[in-house]
Write an enzyme that holds these catalytic residues in place. Structure first.
Site, PDB file in Angstrom:
ATOM      1  N   HIS A  44       0.862  -1.194   0.000  1.00  0.00           N
ATOM      2  CA  HIS A  44       0.000   0.000   0.000  1.00  0.00           C
ATOM      3  C   HIS A  44       0.901   1.248   0.000  1.00  0.00           C
ATOM      4  CE1 HIS A  44      -2.684   3.139   1.468  1.00  0.00           C
ATOM      5  NE2 HIS A  44      -3.664   2.392   0.992  1.00  0.00           N
ATOM      6  N   GLU A  58      -4.230   2.335  -7.136  1.00  0.00           N
ATOM      7  CA  GLU A  58      -4.552   3.411  -6.200  1.00  0.00           C
ATOM      8  C   GLU A  58      -3.618   4.586  -6.441  1.00  0.00           C
ATOM      9  OE1 GLU A  58      -6.650   2.165  -2.403  1.00  0.00           O
ATOM     10  OE2 GLU A  58      -4.541   1.796  -2.063  1.00  0.00           O
ATOM     11  N   SER A  71     -10.321   7.637  -2.673  1.00  0.00           N
ATOM     12  CA  SER A  71     -11.510   8.494  -2.555  1.00  0.00           C
ATOM     13  C   SER A  71     -12.770   7.867  -3.138  1.00  0.00           C
ATOM     14  CB  SER A  71     -11.254   9.867  -3.191  1.00  0.00           C
ATOM     15  OG  SER A  71     -10.259  10.554  -2.474  1.00  0.00           O
TER      16      SER A  71
HETATM   17  P1  PGA Z   1      -9.427   6.533   0.737  1.00  0.00           P
HETATM   18  O1  PGA Z   1      -8.232   5.496   0.956  1.00  0.00           O
HETATM   19  O2  PGA Z   1     -10.615   5.774   0.225  1.00  0.00           O
HETATM   20  O3  PGA Z   1      -9.663   7.129   2.090  1.00  0.00           O
HETATM   21  O4  PGA Z   1      -8.958   7.531  -0.261  1.00  0.00           O
HETATM   22  C1  PGA Z   1      -8.014   4.427   0.063  1.00  0.00           C
HETATM   23  C2  PGA Z   1      -6.783   3.644   0.448  1.00  0.00           C
HETATM   24  O5  PGA Z   1      -5.794   4.212   0.902  1.00  0.00           O
HETATM   25  O6  PGA Z   1      -6.771   2.395   0.302  1.00  0.00           O
END
Ligand code: PGA
Length: 289
Positions: A126, A202, A247
């Site tokens: 991540h 992501e 998000s």
């Molecule tokens: P978020 O985080 O939905 O708060 O943007 C996603 C993630 O970091 O996996």
């Protein structure tokens, strides 16, 4: 230029709705997991399924990745919420693992321990692990290999730091435009990764910011990742599952989940309450899609 197909991923796979709770949640939050379990059962046995007779295999695969401290108790809580000894439709995941099965690694947790605590999935690489804990390609690969060896399904996370980095001029002419994420993937993926092969796209600039890429950008990145993974591993592009994260909210989930080649979403902030997380899942099976 190698042809990048826009296949949609394996048709018999459910849509993944994965919640990454990050460093949020104490035992008080177990009530949210119970509510997610009940809601997930309802969504997977909707009226159309009831009318059609036996409930078909789950169309939505909900996974919660809580802090490791909650895994064991959440596993018990989820199963306790079921009737007749059934297993909960919600699976558990961890947020990271160490590459060694055990050893002198203060503060770390092995994949084997996470599996023992009830996890079936684990996030690997991540962006917050990459940026705040300096996890690099070889470490991420080793963590993912350890996850597979412990019987966990890794969710390989990749994403560029700034908007445009992944879409330089020439994205359509060569794979160079998506260099950041295809390099991350090449560094991370072992030759024979655990299956199913799940990749979460992501973009770092979309995480927690409320800003998301255009739908076309996400679909193009998904196609690029599918192609890059199939070049590296003995897996067909259509069998690679690609999730989008960054998000994701109930308001944008429907449009994201309708995109070509997207097999689910990885949700941070909006996964912390059952109401929002289930609303995201409901978008995946909304008749409007
Ligand atoms: P978020 O985080 O939905 O708060 O943007 C996603 C993630 O970091 O996996």
């Amino acid at each position: 230029m190698p042809e990048i197909t826009s296949s949609t991923g394996s048709a018999d796979q459910p849509t993944f709705i994965i919640g990454n709770w990050k460093m949020h949640g104490t035992r008080d939050a177990l009530a949210q997991a119970t509510a997610i379990g009940l809601g997930a059962s309802r969504l997977n046995a909707g009226p159309t399924c009831r009318d059609a007779g036996p409930v078909p295999p789950a169309r939505l695969k909900f996974v919660i990745c809580p802090p490791a401290t909650l895994l064991s108790e959440m596993a018990r809580t989820l199963d306790a919420g079921m009737t007749r000894g059934e297993r909960s439709p919600v699976a558990l995941g961890a947020q990271d693992c160490h590459w060694a099965p055990e050893g002198p690694y203060t503060g770390d947790i092995s994949a084997h321990m996470l599996a023992d605590a009830g996890a079936e999935y684990v996030l690997i690489g991540h962006s917050e692990r990459r940026s705040l804990h300096h996890e690099n390609g070889p470490m991420i690969r080793a963590n993912g290999v350890a996850a597979g060896a412990a019987g966990l399904i890794p969710i390989w996370c990749v994403g560029e730091n700034s908007r445009g980095e992944g879409f330089g001029p020439g994205f359509g002419d060569s794979l160079g435009g998506g260099a950041t994420i295809s390099n991350q993937l090449a560094e991370a993926l072992p030759a024979n990764p655990a299956l199913p092969l799940i990749i979460a796209y992501e973009p770092n600039w979309a995480i927690g910011t409320g800003v998301i890429p255009e739908g076309g950008e996400i679909a193009e990145m998904a196609a690029l990742l599918r192609h890059a993974a199939s070049q590296r591993c003995p897996v067909r592009p259509e069998d690679v599952l690609v999730l989008y994260g960054g998000s994701v909210r109930p308001e944008n989930a429907g449009a994201i989940l309708a995109l070509q080649g997207i097999n689910g979403v990885l949700v941070g902030g909006a996964s912390l309450t059952a109401e929002k997380f289930l609303a995201i899942g409901a978008e995946a099976i909304s008749p409007a899609r």
